[in-house]
Design a protein around this motif. Sequence first.
Motif, PDB file in Angstrom:
ATOM      1  N   GLN A 176       0.828  -1.201   0.000  1.00  0.00           N
ATOM      2  CA  GLN A 176       0.000   0.000   0.000  1.00  0.00           C
ATOM      3  C   GLN A 176       0.860   1.246   0.000  1.00  0.00           C
ATOM      4  O   GLN A 176       0.510   2.245  -0.627  1.00  0.00           O
ATOM      5  CB  GLN A 176      -0.913   0.005   1.218  1.00  0.00           C
ATOM      6  CG  GLN A 176      -1.989  -1.040   1.124  1.00  0.00           C
ATOM      7  CD  GLN A 176      -3.018  -0.862   2.198  1.00  0.00           C
ATOM      8  OE1 GLN A 176      -3.221   0.246   2.686  1.00  0.00           O
ATOM      9  NE2 GLN A 176      -3.670  -1.925   2.576  1.00  0.00           N
ATOM     10  N   SER A 177       1.997   1.185   0.717  1.00  0.00           N
ATOM     11  CA  SER A 177       2.849   2.368   0.721  1.00  0.00           C
ATOM     12  C   SER A 177       3.470   2.583  -0.646  1.00  0.00           C
ATOM     13  O   SER A 177       3.629   3.726  -1.085  1.00  0.00           O
ATOM     14  CB  SER A 177       3.919   2.258   1.797  1.00  0.00           C
ATOM     15  OG  SER A 177       4.799   1.204   1.499  1.00  0.00           O
TER      16      SER A 177
ATOM     17  N   GLN B 264       2.001   1.832  -3.479  1.00  0.00           N
ATOM     18  CA  GLN B 264       0.915   2.444  -4.254  1.00  0.00           C
ATOM     19  C   GLN B 264       0.827   3.940  -3.968  1.00  0.00           C
ATOM     20  O   GLN B 264       0.748   4.756  -4.885  1.00  0.00           O
ATOM     21  CB  GLN B 264      -0.421   1.806  -3.872  1.00  0.00           C
ATOM     22  CG  GLN B 264      -0.594   0.380  -4.303  1.00  0.00           C
ATOM     23  CD  GLN B 264      -1.864  -0.200  -3.738  1.00  0.00           C
ATOM     24  OE1 GLN B 264      -2.550   0.443  -2.947  1.00  0.00           O
ATOM     25  NE2 GLN B 264      -2.194  -1.405  -4.133  1.00  0.00           N
ATOM     26  N   ALA B 265       0.844   4.278  -2.664  1.00  0.00           N
ATOM     27  CA  ALA B 265       0.686   5.683  -2.286  1.00  0.00           C
ATOM     28  C   ALA B 265       1.816   6.517  -2.858  1.00  0.00           C
ATOM     29  O   ALA B 265       1.588   7.606  -3.399  1.00  0.00           O
ATOM     30  CB  ALA B 265       0.672   5.815  -0.767  1.00  0.00           C
TER      31      ALA B 265
ATOM     32  N   ILE C 263       1.485   7.079  -6.627  1.00  0.00           N
ATOM     33  CA  ILE C 263       0.435   8.061  -6.930  1.00  0.00           C
ATOM     34  C   ILE C 263       0.904   9.464  -6.584  1.00  0.00           C
ATOM     35  O   ILE C 263       0.667  10.424  -7.323  1.00  0.00           O
ATOM     36  CB  ILE C 263      -0.854   7.707  -6.169  1.00  0.00           C
ATOM     37  CG1 ILE C 263      -1.448   6.420  -6.721  1.00  0.00           C
ATOM     38  CG2 ILE C 263      -1.865   8.818  -6.277  1.00  0.00           C
ATOM     39  CD1 ILE C 263      -2.684   5.986  -6.011  1.00  0.00           C
ATOM     40  N   LEU C 264       1.591   9.602  -5.435  1.00  0.00           N
ATOM     41  CA  LEU C 264       2.101  10.918  -5.051  1.00  0.00           C
ATOM     42  C   LEU C 264       3.092  11.442  -6.085  1.00  0.00           C
ATOM     43  O   LEU C 264       3.088  12.637  -6.396  1.00  0.00           O
ATOM     44  CB  LEU C 264       2.785  10.837  -3.693  1.00  0.00           C
ATOM     45  CG  LEU C 264       1.864  10.945  -2.496  1.00  0.00           C
ATOM     46  CD1 LEU C 264       2.637  10.714  -1.232  1.00  0.00           C
ATOM     47  CD2 LEU C 264       1.232  12.319  -2.459  1.00  0.00           C
TER      48      LEU C 264
ATOM     49  N   PHE D 190      10.126  10.379  -4.830  1.00  0.00           N
ATOM     50  CA  PHE D 190       9.048   9.456  -4.493  1.00  0.00           C
ATOM     51  C   PHE D 190       9.134   8.177  -5.334  1.00  0.00           C
ATOM     52  O   PHE D 190       8.942   7.069  -4.825  1.00  0.00           O
ATOM     53  CB  PHE D 190       7.682  10.121  -4.713  1.00  0.00           C
ATOM     54  CG  PHE D 190       7.273  11.016  -3.582  1.00  0.00           C
ATOM     55  CD1 PHE D 190       6.746  12.274  -3.830  1.00  0.00           C
ATOM     56  CD2 PHE D 190       7.396  10.607  -2.269  1.00  0.00           C
ATOM     57  CE1 PHE D 190       6.366  13.109  -2.799  1.00  0.00           C
ATOM     58  CE2 PHE D 190       7.011  11.428  -1.237  1.00  0.00           C
ATOM     59  CZ  PHE D 190       6.504  12.683  -1.499  1.00  0.00           C
TER      60      PHE D 190
END
Lengths: 203, 154
Positions: free
Chosen positions: B58-59, B61-62, B65-66, B104
Amino acid sequence: MLTFLALTSVVLLGIVPEQSQAIAIYTGWERHALVGSDIRLSCSFFSWRWTSEDVTFSWTYRPDGSRDSISIFHYTGGAAYVDNKGPFRDRLEFVGNPGRRDGSILLKNLELNDNGTFTCDAKNPPDIVGRPSSVRLLVFEKVPIQAGVITGAIIGVVLGLLVLIVVIYYLMRFLVARRVFSLSVSKHGKKKKEGSQQRQIKV
Amino acid sequence: MLLLLLGIIFLHLAALVLLFVSTIVSVWTTGESTTSDLWTNCSTASGCNPASTGEWIQSVQAVMILSIIFSCLSLFLFFCQLFTLQKGGRFFLTGTFQILASLFVMSGAIIYTVMSPEWVPEGNSFGYSYILAWVAFPLALISGLIYVILRKRE
């Protein structure tokens, strides 16, 4: 002409009720449960016709990673038949209400091997054309974090920090500009006062 | 002058497109009959399932996206600053956002590399989306550095 139209409309109205329309079956999409707990898999349907007495519900189970599905539950003719040979013997109970179009079953004492896809098929004669609906069961040993919670949290925190930094920056600029403005106004005002005092003394 | 401008915008857009493809298509690992990536695990035997809900994926993914959001923001800021910056000024804000986006992507790819043995079975190799993520990182970094060094003329 009119009589011809009237005749065709009567004939059509006579034919249409005899055809069966599609039945829509609703189950959940995915269900999560802990090992050892019970879970209720709901199944209901929508049909344009009244609930007939010959309504049938049947549930089939396909384990994860397998291609075969086995039948685990069937309700017909007013009687419910539960699995008594397969993986769910003694663990399956019918808790639905066919009169209210509810064909839900209760699975008790879940095990890790119960992961799989459960498909519900309902028929409401003469409404028999429909697509069975599937619900996926996931059994966990401990409660996992929901998909997307951490993702959303990280994105929200970073974007929130960004907005905060922008707001603080503009606030500082505004405050500094106001301070500079008030300083210059007070200086200008002092000069004006001194000028007027001198003029008064002169006079 | 125009050529330089077009070149910079092209570089930025290339990095952005790579980021989009890497995040959305995401064939991050491939095996003989399975592909798994940030959002789903697919195999020819049993269809597609949503990805495991571990904390690390999940991190990733985040963070991906960021990086897309920051790269889009920096493109938007570039066009804003192009018309409002005074002569001789530097595109600091644009460059900062683009460098942040590249950081990122780098952290996302590193996290995926380190944690992938946890949720990907042995014998699978990395797919092309993973490589695209690693390519997008230096492109975005170079683009951001160019913005920081560039001075506005005419």
